[in-house]
Design a protein around this motif. Structure first.
Motif, PDB file in Angstrom:
ATOM      1  N   GLY A  97      20.214 -22.429   3.678  1.00  0.00           N
ATOM      2  CA  GLY A  97      18.934 -21.941   4.096  1.00  0.00           C
ATOM      3  C   GLY A  97      18.874 -20.416   4.583  1.00  0.00           C
ATOM      4  N   GLU A  98      18.058 -19.982   5.529  1.00  0.00           N
ATOM      5  CA  GLU A  98      17.924 -18.624   6.075  1.00  0.00           C
ATOM      6  C   GLU A  98      19.065 -18.723   7.125  1.00  0.00           C
ATOM      7  OE1 GLU A  98      14.709 -16.784   7.298  1.00  0.00           O
ATOM      8  OE2 GLU A  98      13.345 -17.645   5.604  1.00  0.00           O
ATOM      9  N   GLY A  99      19.825 -17.443   6.825  1.00  0.00           N
ATOM     10  CA  GLY A  99      20.949 -17.265   7.699  1.00  0.00           C
ATOM     11  C   GLY A  99      22.019 -18.126   7.518  1.00  0.00           C
TER      12      GLY A  99
END
Ligand code: MCN
Ligand code: CUM
Length: 808
Positions: free
Chosen positions: A161-163
């Motif tokens: 996912g993000e980051g």
């Protein structure tokens, strides 16, 4: 006809259930008249072939197809870039994951599909494959699932996912970037408490290595897009043609009625042909792009290296018992190596299949199972190979744990089983891990098996052999392999079994022709199991027409009713039930027609083998043949013309076949060579439709079990290279290695199946693998061996003997 036939003679003439009807398929197979995918040749047909990755984990820096495209006869070279605008560079897997159709920036296993070459013939395509220049940048390789769970190396960046966060996977939360799912069943705390308080606990890591179904015919298809009428025809080696049609429709956007999927003759499936492969998608796209048919057929190496493997399960187990040997608890934690993409074919709610049948044939009050799926740099797939959805793993696990517990208790392993079997009167039996076993009589089967082989005599002989060995009189040890397995086959029910949201029912549609012959079409597809023979037998008995007058047709989605296909030994439990039910609908209508013709009330006629007779007046009757004609020939008040029926059957439960196997093996301690002196297999698959076909299924499944237990493996080196990608290295047994099997049976019908039948196709494999393995392990029991991993090839057995100090 002047002499009236007896009831028995009339029944025999039908060739119905229970008789050893010869396989109707064999006339064409033995004459080379089968029609397999590679036999299909359509006008203008092109040939596809894959450029595959030599690396197990690498970045794709560039792909240069110019030299290949310059070759005379090359039509196109497809890469992920070409598929991306269509959204077809990735495809959904049956396990809820997604898989690259063509390498999208990186590769995750050796042999992964990188580019698809389309050419005028197979030879040009193969030459062109060599000319495609791919620049790779190697990445660190993970081939061990335990190491993968600790590693910083990310295999699936697409799932981050993000980051770098970890969103849930298809089966819930993920613990690590190389983790796929955790699946838990049973009572963790209660089981741990039972283990803590037990008199005796046996603990072991049981590894079921990676294998491959390796059918004689590899996977392949011919895609043919007719641009004029918008129809796509896809011939292929599909074990589930209707499901493939739905999947192709969903991912291509072509409306389902415009897709016709046909499975022609299939040269063995064994699970290899359940899933969807990049070759199917590429062939379809190539046919759409070029406007002509495109064929793709794997070679042997591609089949072994890249399509659905089986197993690769590390099963850590604990089993507890009282001093007297009554089992109190079972605990299992499994680390499942799924390779680069989770492409297992299990019912959606069961990410580790039906592995929770791992309490086996035993009345175990408390149990817990957890499975962690893990990504590695190996080929995707999983589940397949005569497995009943991970039941091979489960049976191997429990049957090894029982043997190890017997060692711990210093008890005879046959007796330990006997005192823990679920008793006949306990059925239907609710297992600790959530199944309701429909029927069984384990003690009867076990006693019959032990008696047949003179078990006590064998043990006495074995003890003498150990004495002789110690006295230097022989260099051969003797192993007695025991197994009592319980299978779970026949998925559905729809309420808890689906694949990609498609409920796992099955179907049969019957049309009786005016002259009293018939065609029946089913949602399943034979790959060698003999459905055209056996389903006609079910109908012969149900509707009273000769089996020889009934054509069975499967595998064409334009004509067959929707069904989920053939795998998990589900054809007999599900489609077989649909066949019987559709037959009964025919019979119900036939009864009304007969009553009308005989001028009596419907209730005053009864079915008698091949006719309806007036109750109490057996000389007044109408045969099914006469009734069939009447259905088309006269206007019967209140009854529609014709004689047809269809049934979609959603089974109320699975069926639970079982069996008792004994293997007697001699092992040469100095060479590691095994000799199977005797193999006795008792199977109980409920009502038996065709004893000869069952025997064939048992022989085949046992031979594949022998392969897996004694040498077959898909092995990798640390770089992720497949070491067993050809039949030189991958053990495929021939008549040379195969012993003479003794088959036997008991009959415990399924109480919920219309004819009482349970599946049998996978049973011999499920029971065979632990039986062969137990024989090897048992041979060394007297010398202190607890457990040694499969496959038990000569070299590994030699090492085991050497490790035990038996080489002096
Ligand atoms: N049968 C019977 N009486 C019973 C049960 C089964 O006579 N009580 C017969 C059936 O009518 C069928 C055969 O035995 O002809 C197998 O039936 P079943 O157990 O229902 O299994 P399926 O037909 O669903 O076949 C699938 C099973 C699986 S999952 C694998 S894997 C496997 C196996 O069959 N693949 C095979 N056996 C195989 N045999 C051949 N030749 N080729 C394969 O690919
Ligand atoms: Cu699990 S092998 Mo069979 O189910 O085709």
């Amino acid at each position: 006809m002047n002499k009236e036939l007896s009831r028995e003679e009339r029944a025999d003439a039908l060739g119905g259930m229970g008789c050893k009807r010869k396989r109707v398929e064999d006339a064409r197979f033995t004459q080379g008249k089968g029609n397999y995918v590679d036999d299909i040749k359509l006008p203008g047909m092109l040939q596809g072939d894959f450029v595959r990755s030599p690396y197990a984990h690498a970045k794709i820096v560039s792909i240069d197809a110019s030299a290949a495209l310059a070759l005379d006869g090359v039509i196109a070279v497809l890469t992920a870039e070409d598929l991306a605008p269509l959204g077809l560079h990735w495809m959904p897997t049956l396990a809820g994951d997604k898989q690259m159709v063509l390498a999208d920036g990186k590769v995750l296993f050796q042999g992964q599909e990188v580019a698809f070459v389309v050419a005028k013939d197979r030879y040009i395509a193969a030459d062109a494959v060599e000319l495609v220049e791919v620049e790779y940048e190697e990445l660190p390789v993970l081939t061990d699932p335990f190491a993968a769970m600790e590693s910083d190396v990310v295999l699936r960046e697409d799932l981050l996912g993000e980051g770098g966060s970890l969103p849930d996977g298809a089966h819930g939360p993920r613990k690590h970037h190389n983790h796929i799912f955790t699946w838990e069943v049973g009572e963790k705390d209660a089981t741990e408490q039972v283990l803590q308080e037990a008199d005796v606990v046996a603990e072991e890591m049981v590894y079921y290595h990676r294998t491959h179904p390796c059918p004689l015919e590899t996977c392949g298809c011919v895609a043919s897009m007719d641009k004029v009428n918008g129809k796509l025809t896809l011939h292929g080696t599909f074990q589930a043609p209707h499901a493939i049609r739905t999947v192709v429709s969903l991912i291509s956007g072509i409306e389902e009625h415009n897709i016709r999927v046909i499975s022609p003759d299939i040269g063995g499936g064994f699970g290899n042909k359940v899933g969807a492969y990049p070759g199917y998608v590429c062939s379809v796209v190539a046919s759409i792009v070029t406007g002509v048919p495109v064929k793709w057929v794997e070679d042997r190496m591609e089949n072994l290296m890249t399509t659905a493997f089986a197993r690769d399960y590390w099963m850590k187990g604990k089993i507890s018992a009282t001093k007297e040997g009554k089992i109190t608890g079972l605990w299992c934690h499994t680390t499942a190596d799924h390779g680069g993409f989770d492409a297992c074919a299990d019912p959606t709610k069961f990410p580790a299949g039906f592995m929770n049948i791992c309490t086996g044939s035993y009345d175990i009050p408390t149990a817990y199972l957890a499975v962690d799926g893990v990504y590695t740099n190996k080929a995707p797939g999983g589940v397949s190979y005569r497995c009943s959805f991970r039941v091979t793993e489960a049976a191997y696990f429990i049957e090894r744990m029982i043997e190890i517990l017997a060692i711990e208790l210093n008890m005879d392993a046959a007796e330990l089983r006997r005192i823990n079997f679920i008793k006949k009167e306990q059925f239907p039996y609710q297992s600790a891990l959530g199944w309701e076993y429909d029927s069984g009589d384990y003690h009867t089967a076990w006693d019959k098996a032990l008696k047949a082989v003179d078990y006590d005599g064998l043990r006495a002989e074995q003890a003498q052999r150990v004495e002789d060995f110690k006295a230097g009189k022989t260099r051969k040890l003797m192993g007695i392999g025991l197994t009592h397995f319980t299978e779970i086959v026949g998925a559905g029910p729809v309420k808890n079994c689906d694949i990609l949201g498609l409920g796992m029912f099955d179907s049969c549609e019957i049309r009786i022709h005016p002259t009293g012959s018939a065609i029946a079409r089913l949602g399943t597809i034979s790959q060698g199991q003999g459905h055209a023979t056996t389903f006609a037998q079910i109908l012969a008995t149900e509707i009273g027409l000769p089996a020889d007058s009934i054509t069975i047709e499967e595998g064409d989605t334009d004509t067959a009713p929707y069904g989920l296909g053939t795998y998990g030994s589900r054809s007999t439990p599900v489609a077989g039930a649909a066949t019987a039910m559709a037959g009964r609908k025919i019979r119900a209508k036939a009864q009304m027609i007969a009553a009308y013709l005989l001028e009596v009330h419907d209730d005053d006629v009864e079915f008698d083998v091949d006719r309806f007779v007036v109750k109490g007046a057996p000389e007044k009757f109408k045969t099914m043949k006469e009734i069939a004609f009447a259905a088309y020939n006269q206007a019967i008040p209140g009854i529609e013309p014709g004689l047809e029926a269809v049934s979609y059957y959603d089974p109320p439960n699975m069926t639970y076949p079982f069996g008792a196997y004994v293997c007697v093996m001699d092992i040469d301690v100095d060479t590691g060579v095994t000799e199977i002196r005797r193999f006795y297999a008792l199977d109980d698959c409920g009502t038996r439709i065709n004893p000869m076909i069952i025997e064939g299924q048992v022989h085949g499944g046992l031979t594949e079990a022998l392969a897996v237990a004694l040498g077959q493996e898909i092995a990798y080196d640390d770089m992720g290279n497949v070491k067993t990608g050809t039949l030189m290295d991958f053990f495929l047994p021939t008549a040379w290695e195969v012993p003479n099997y003794e088959t036997d049976h008991t009959v415990t019908p399924s109480p919920h199946h219309p004819i009482g039948a349970k599946g049998v196709g996978e049973s011999p494999h499920v029971g065979g693998v632990p039986c062969f393995s137990n024989a090897v392990n048992d041979a060394f029991r007297a010398f202190g061996l607890r457990h040694t991993h499969m496959p038990h090839d000569h070299w590994r057995i030699w090492k085991t003997a050497n490790g035990l100090g038996l080489h002096g």
